[in-house]
Enzyme design. Sequence first.
Site, mmCIF file in Angstrom:
data_model
loop_
_atom_site.group_PDB
_atom_site.id
_atom_site.type_symbol
_atom_site.label_atom_id
_atom_site.label_comp_id
_atom_site.label_asym_id
_atom_site.label_seq_id
_atom_site.Cartn_x
_atom_site.Cartn_y
_atom_site.Cartn_z
ATOM 1 N N LYS A 31 0.812 -1.221 0.000
ATOM 2 C CA LYS A 31 0.000 0.000 0.000
ATOM 3 C C LYS A 31 0.845 1.271 0.000
ATOM 4 O O LYS A 31 0.479 2.255 -0.641
ATOM 5 C CB LYS A 31 -0.962 0.008 1.183
ATOM 6 C CG LYS A 31 -0.309 0.095 2.550
ATOM 7 C CD LYS A 31 -1.358 0.059 3.641
ATOM 8 C CE LYS A 31 -0.740 0.085 5.027
ATOM 9 N NZ LYS A 31 -0.026 1.322 5.331
ATOM 10 N N THR A 32 1.988 1.266 0.716
ATOM 11 C CA THR A 32 2.825 2.468 0.749
ATOM 12 C C THR A 32 3.365 2.787 -0.632
ATOM 13 O O THR A 32 3.480 3.953 -1.028
ATOM 14 C CB THR A 32 3.987 2.292 1.752
ATOM 15 O OG1 THR A 32 3.448 1.933 3.026
ATOM 16 C CG2 THR A 32 4.779 3.582 1.893
ATOM 17 N N ASP A 224 -3.751 7.250 4.818
ATOM 18 C CA ASP A 224 -3.270 5.883 5.047
ATOM 19 C C ASP A 224 -3.952 5.308 6.294
ATOM 20 O O ASP A 224 -4.378 6.054 7.175
ATOM 21 C CB ASP A 224 -1.753 5.919 5.233
ATOM 22 C CG ASP A 224 -1.130 4.536 5.209
ATOM 23 O OD1 ASP A 224 -1.806 3.586 4.772
ATOM 24 O OD2 ASP A 224 0.043 4.408 5.620
ATOM 25 N N GLU A 225 -4.044 3.984 6.375
ATOM 26 C CA GLU A 225 -4.645 3.286 7.523
ATOM 27 C C GLU A 225 -6.047 3.831 7.826
ATOM 28 O O GLU A 225 -6.414 4.069 8.984
ATOM 29 C CB GLU A 225 -3.751 3.430 8.763
ATOM 30 C CG GLU A 225 -2.338 2.905 8.593
ATOM 31 C CD GLU A 225 -2.231 1.384 8.594
ATOM 32 O OE1 GLU A 225 -3.288 0.714 8.588
ATOM 33 O OE2 GLU A 225 -1.100 0.867 8.583
ATOM 34 N N GLN A 255 -8.001 -5.365 9.088
ATOM 35 C CA GLN A 255 -6.984 -5.004 10.084
ATOM 36 C C GLN A 255 -7.460 -3.858 10.977
ATOM 37 O O GLN A 255 -6.642 -3.146 11.568
ATOM 38 C CB GLN A 255 -5.670 -4.629 9.390
ATOM 39 C CG GLN A 255 -5.050 -5.785 8.611
ATOM 40 C CD GLN A 255 -3.687 -5.433 8.054
ATOM 41 O OE1 GLN A 255 -2.700 -5.336 8.777
ATOM 42 N NE2 GLN A 255 -3.620 -5.259 6.740
ATOM 43 N N ARG A 632 1.631 -11.584 10.194
ATOM 44 C CA ARG A 632 2.979 -11.044 10.453
ATOM 45 C C ARG A 632 4.053 -12.037 10.030
ATOM 46 O O ARG A 632 5.217 -11.675 9.892
ATOM 47 C CB ARG A 632 3.173 -10.744 11.949
ATOM 48 C CG ARG A 632 2.253 -9.717 12.583
ATOM 49 C CD ARG A 632 2.165 -8.444 11.789
ATOM 50 N NE ARG A 632 0.991 -8.477 10.917
ATOM 51 C CZ ARG A 632 0.771 -7.626 9.929
ATOM 52 N NH1 ARG A 632 1.653 -6.674 9.667
ATOM 53 N NH2 ARG A 632 -0.309 -7.710 9.180
#
Length: 701
Positions: A31-32, A224-225, A255, A632
């Site tokens: 995503k970044t 973002d997020e 998430q 993770r």
Amino acid sequence: MDLSHLNPSQRTAVECIDGPLLVLAGAGSGKTRVITHRIQNLIGLGVPPDRIVGVTFTNKAAGEMRERLAGMVGHQTASEVLLATFHSLGARLLRLDPEGFGLPSSRFSILDQGDVLGIIRSLMREYGHHGAGEDRRFDIPAIAQRIGLWKNAFVPFELEAAERQIIDEYDAVAASIYCAYEDRLRTLGAVDFDDLVCLVARTLNEKPEVKERWQNTFDYLMVDEYQDTNDAQLEFLRQLSRPPHNLCVVGDDDQAIYGWRGAKVENILRFDEMFEGTTVVKLEENYRCRTPILHCANVVVAHNTTRHDKTLIATRGGSDPVKMVVAADGPQESQWVGKKIRSLVVDDGVSPNDIAVLYRSALQAKSIEEELQQHGIQYRVLGGQSVYDKKEVKDALAYLKTILTPRDELAVRRALETPPRGIGRVSMGKLSNYARENKVSMLEAVHRAERVEGIGSRARESLDRFSRMIRSAQIRAREHGDAAAALEYVLDTVNFTDHVKKEIGNDEAAAHRLKGVDWLKGSIARYEQRMRQQEKRPRWSEYFGMVTLDNSNSDDKDKDKDKDKEAEAKRKGQVSLATLHSCKGLEWDYVFIIGIEEGVLPHRRVSAPRASDAIAGDIEEERRLFYVGITRARETLWLCRSNHRVERGKTVPREPSRFIEELPEDGIELYDIDSEEELTSDAIGDMAAAFLSQIKPPEDG
């Protein structure tokens, strides 16, 4: 612009320019990369960089994004793009337009959490609530949390307590002081951390001329997020974005794990309803996890009913199956994890920084720490206290504020009380009343202490010494331009080092704590040096604002600290121990998730909330937390639980988490903790049947 290295979905998101855009970015989907390339694309299309805003949840994330962007468009252009957190963006607007937002001047104070708790404690005492003194019946942070949640939900503070939805006594206490709390902020000429978003959003909604001015300042907004936004942050974006709403939000509803602090997963679930004409792009290719791990994650999270339909696709292929480990009790679980980590490091040559142990509650880390210590394995516990959170640093900072921003009443009060100098609550009240009646600052009342009636001779002498000391320090700071030296002078005068040693009772521990004060003095000196190099006068209200912003939002601040600690762990070769909340945004090759039992994961507060819990959470959020933990792991994942644990001195049976029953039958391998060997396929079948019989109710039940 070369987009050939992006996958089709990433490329679609980057090239979608006009109108609202929702990018559903699954775990490990890049995503970044999408956000930075989209900014690069906008600049390439001729959009002035200072018309672009990128909003993140942590200062570190904003800094990392700027660094990456600088490598793409150059440092000068990247510096012109406004990359900020919600709160630092709000603070920027308030500083640039205080009058528009109803503030007295750009020199308003931003209160940190300690200041807020102090005000609430004082108000509870004034309103006669138990818990403000020795008998702490009420948890002060829980009261503050309720007020913060109301502010972020735009619940008017003017409402009478009877008009509010009162569920328990904590609600009643918070409601009784809410209006007085807001009055106290106005009296102090201050805002709290929530106001940096709430006040801005409310003002933009109520004042069309202010909204038009700021809407015309920016053309493109990116967030973002986005799944972590609350009501106030959503309203902030709605008011700042003008039609056609060039608002791009990136996030993953799977998430969304911060509902307990007011985040609303509905913001991302209903984004396309709120912003007509939304383009939705799904990033489903996962570049992190092996196939068996991702398969577990997909199957588990699919049990949630309130989510966008999406399935992550592994791009790295398969490997070992996920291991299911069942221990007889808690000590055996910890011992096994410790031995397994030692085997990975010593026998297999795995770097400790590629290993993590994850858990639902921070208390679970202690037993793992002891095991790693016995095996001589270096480790790092994510989380911890910020330097600004330390009492002695906040005490020193109060002196600095008293010297440089003397209208900060809270700072003056804290400085007067540290170290104790015989100025009691009655004398403090007399000073405060004098200041209010004569419309002067608290510090000016201290300077005029001889005129204040009702103050005893001992307190008056102490106030006189304090007054002379502060005046002398102000000369050093203002006339000689050396605030760091002024603070040093004051701390030496009050024997601050001896005070800290006496308070802590251990010279070695005190010396360690005083390093934070030394760091603060260095920070002040560096700031003054930067201002001299730029030929500017220090703007101390801005400096204190930056300090407060770094320290106020503990949840986002902890994300930054955890990433810093993880980077340090990799340099030193340390195993990471982390809660499932603090591990978000991080990844490791080898991951152990421990304590996967009912009452732990999912947490017991989901089914039995306490009165002090403002938000109890829900089962779907707990499942998302498990999903975050699973994703993770890059290479190998162990899922661990115990059949028994000791609670309050008694051994009690533990039920396996309901999430274990939701795992897929394929891709999971039961692990014999006693033999330390993976079982044969026949044994696996027998154990699987026995295992499932433990967690599934009888058909006739």
